[in-house]
Design a protein around this motif. Structure first.
Motif, PDB file in Angstrom:
ATOM      1  N   ASP A 192       0.850  -1.191   0.000  1.00  0.00           N
ATOM      2  CA  ASP A 192       0.000   0.000   0.000  1.00  0.00           C
ATOM      3  C   ASP A 192       0.889   1.247   0.000  1.00  0.00           C
ATOM      4  O   ASP A 192       1.541   1.564   0.984  1.00  0.00           O
ATOM      5  CB  ASP A 192      -0.911  -0.049   1.238  1.00  0.00           C
ATOM      6  N   SER A 218      -3.208   6.127  -4.038  1.00  0.00           N
ATOM      7  CA  SER A 218      -4.383   6.952  -3.754  1.00  0.00           C
ATOM      8  C   SER A 218      -4.137   8.381  -4.207  1.00  0.00           C
ATOM      9  O   SER A 218      -2.994   8.837  -4.233  1.00  0.00           O
ATOM     10  CB  SER A 218      -4.645   6.942  -2.247  1.00  0.00           C
ATOM     11  N   SER A 220      -5.952  10.643  -2.546  1.00  0.00           N
ATOM     12  CA  SER A 220      -6.496  11.354  -1.378  1.00  0.00           C
ATOM     13  C   SER A 220      -5.480  12.285  -0.747  1.00  0.00           C
ATOM     14  O   SER A 220      -5.842  13.352  -0.256  1.00  0.00           O
ATOM     15  CB  SER A 220      -6.938  10.347  -0.312  1.00  0.00           C
TER      16      SER A 220
HETATM   17  C1  LIG Z   1      -2.237   3.277   4.404  1.00  0.00           C
HETATM   18  C2  LIG Z   1      -3.542   3.761   3.858  1.00  0.00           C
HETATM   19  N1  LIG Z   1      -4.110   3.091   2.863  1.00  0.00           N
HETATM   20  C3  LIG Z   1      -5.276   3.487   2.330  1.00  0.00           C
HETATM   21  C4  LIG Z   1      -5.939   4.603   2.823  1.00  0.00           C
HETATM   22  C5  LIG Z   1      -7.251   4.974   2.238  1.00  0.00           C
HETATM   23  O1  LIG Z   1      -7.046   5.763   1.108  1.00  0.00           O
HETATM   24  P1  LIG Z   1      -8.255   6.271   0.234  1.00  0.00           P
HETATM   25  O2  LIG Z   1      -8.664   7.606   0.741  1.00  0.00           O
HETATM   26  O3  LIG Z   1      -7.688   6.333  -1.166  1.00  0.00           O
HETATM   27  O4  LIG Z   1      -9.353   5.261   0.340  1.00  0.00           O
HETATM   28  C6  LIG Z   1      -5.385   5.334   3.867  1.00  0.00           C
HETATM   29  C7  LIG Z   1      -6.075   6.497   4.405  1.00  0.00           C
HETATM   30  O5  LIG Z   1      -5.712   7.120   5.360  1.00  0.00           O
HETATM   31  C8  LIG Z   1      -4.149   4.897   4.403  1.00  0.00           C
HETATM   32  O6  LIG Z   1      -3.568   5.533   5.423  1.00  0.00           O
END
Ligand SMILES: Cc1ncc(COP(=O)(O)O)c(C=O)c1O
Length: 362
Positions: A192, A218, A220
């Motif tokens: 991830d 992501s 985000s």
């Molecule tokens: C390690 C990790 N993976 C995935 C996510 C989720 O990401 P997304 O907003 O793209 O769903 C987060 C969100 O904080 C995260 O910290």
């Protein structure tokens, strides 16, 4: 009629995911005017998305048409950004949706999924939702993964391991050596890289050699699109095809697609904000390192995990919240005295530092 009788009994037993409160909820709960809420609890990007996004959303005319189930233009645009062909890419409603999809396409009842705690909470939550068993191989005192234990704990029912680089909430990376070692196992290895743009180091180069490697990304964090839900994964085309088959056909909605395309056309602006956040991360880390009563862990993400002297974390959490500054407290034994602080704008970080120093008596 007893509606509960109709519910899935296994799902009824699952504890809800502890998502962070919205600014509106925080404002109401703590009596803070909403514009004064400083949200440093979800690793969001304080600079927001590309300023070109609102015009792009406003100019679009075809919201009444369903989006493309094959995500053609989104995958092509990402292919250029990432440097792999579109048939290695699948886009989701955030990395969260892809975590769930990966488990849905692999886990059967009784299969296990491995995590290395402390780590991101959605891996365990989605494992339970998909009727999997969770195997936790905790990290060591420095929060590094325990390679030997991982390899020893994999059984013939283990389907997936989640490795996070940089890891949330600890901020450290996994080395490519450790990763290639784990990839020798006959399981899906999900790396991830939600915080990739803040670390600059990726495992994507290994995808062509290892068909069991899935890299999650992501928009985000670096692109400020947390509210629009855009994530993607890079993996062998055979996995893309299987996920494509089982996913919700219109999972990438039009607004999210426009946000993705606009971000990829405005990379230099977004990258300049990433650079500002990295600079602030280093400044905040140095200030905390020089303060008594707190140890900040080195982070390659847009957040810093801090360990405070006994009992201080909860006091500080409340003190910060009373001033409208919200950070993340984890209710777990290993993170008992810790707070995770998302890196804000310089003025937010200055306010935060002031409250921390006052509380610690520095
Ligand atoms: C390690 C990790 N993976 C995935 C996510 C989720 O990401 P997304 O907003 O793209 O769903 C987060 C969100 O904080 C995260 O910290």
């Amino acid at each position: 009629m007893d509606i509960n009788r109709l519910f899935n009994k296994d799902l009824m037993k699952i504890a809800p995911y502890e998502a962070v409160d919205s600014p509106e909820t925080l404002s109401l709960s703590y009596g803070i005017e909403i514009n004064n809420v400083i949200k440093l609890n979800a690793n969001e990007n304080p600079y927001g998305p590309s300023p070109k996004l609102s015009k792009a959303l406003n100019d679009f005319r075809d919201y009444h048409i369903y989006p493309d189930p094959n995500q053609k233009i989104a995958r092509e645009a990402l292919s250029e950004y990432v440097g792999v062909s579109p048939n290695h890419i699948l886009v989701g409603a955030g990395a969260d949706e892809l975590i769930d999809l990966i488990l849905r396409c692999t886990v059967e009842r009784g299969d296990s999924v491995m995590i290395c705690s402390p780590t991101f909470g959605m891996y365990s939550f989605s494992t339970y939702i998909n009727a999997g068993l969770l195997i936790d191989v905790p990290r060591n005192q420095n929060f590094d993964i325990d390679l030997e234990s991982i390899n020893r704990s994999i059984t013939d029912r283990t389907k997936v391991i989640f490795l996070t680089s940089p890891n949330n909430p600890t901020g450290n990376m996994i080395s490519l050596d450790s990763l290639t070692n784990i990839l020798k196992n006959d399981i899906l290895v999900v790396v991830d890289e939600t915080y990739y743009e803040f670390s600059g180091k990726s495992a994507i180069g290994l995808v062509s050699d290892y068909p069991n490697l899935v890299v999650l990304r992501s928009l985000s964090k670096w692109a400020g699109l947390a509210g629009l839900r855009v994530g993607y994964s890079i993996m062998d085309p055979s996995i893309v095809n299987f996920l494509m088959k089982i996913k919700n056909p219109y999972n990438l909605n039009i607004a999210a697609q426009i946000a993705l395309m606009t971000s990829l056309e405005d990379i230099s602006y977004l990258q300049s904000n990433v650079n500002l956040i990295i600079e602030e991360r280093e400044r905040l880390h140095a200030v905390l390192l020089s303060s008594d009563g707190v140890v900040p862990y080195t982070s390659h993400g847009n957040f810093i995990l801090c360990k405070f002297n006994d009992g201080i974390a909860t006091v500080l959490y409340k003190e910060l919240a009373s001033r409208g500054i919200f950070v993340r407290y984890f209710d777990s034994l290993v993170l008992k005295d810790c707070l995770r602080i998302s890196v804000g704008k310089p003025e937010h970080n200055d306010l935060l530092i002031g409250v921390i120093r006052d509380t610690l008596g520095n």
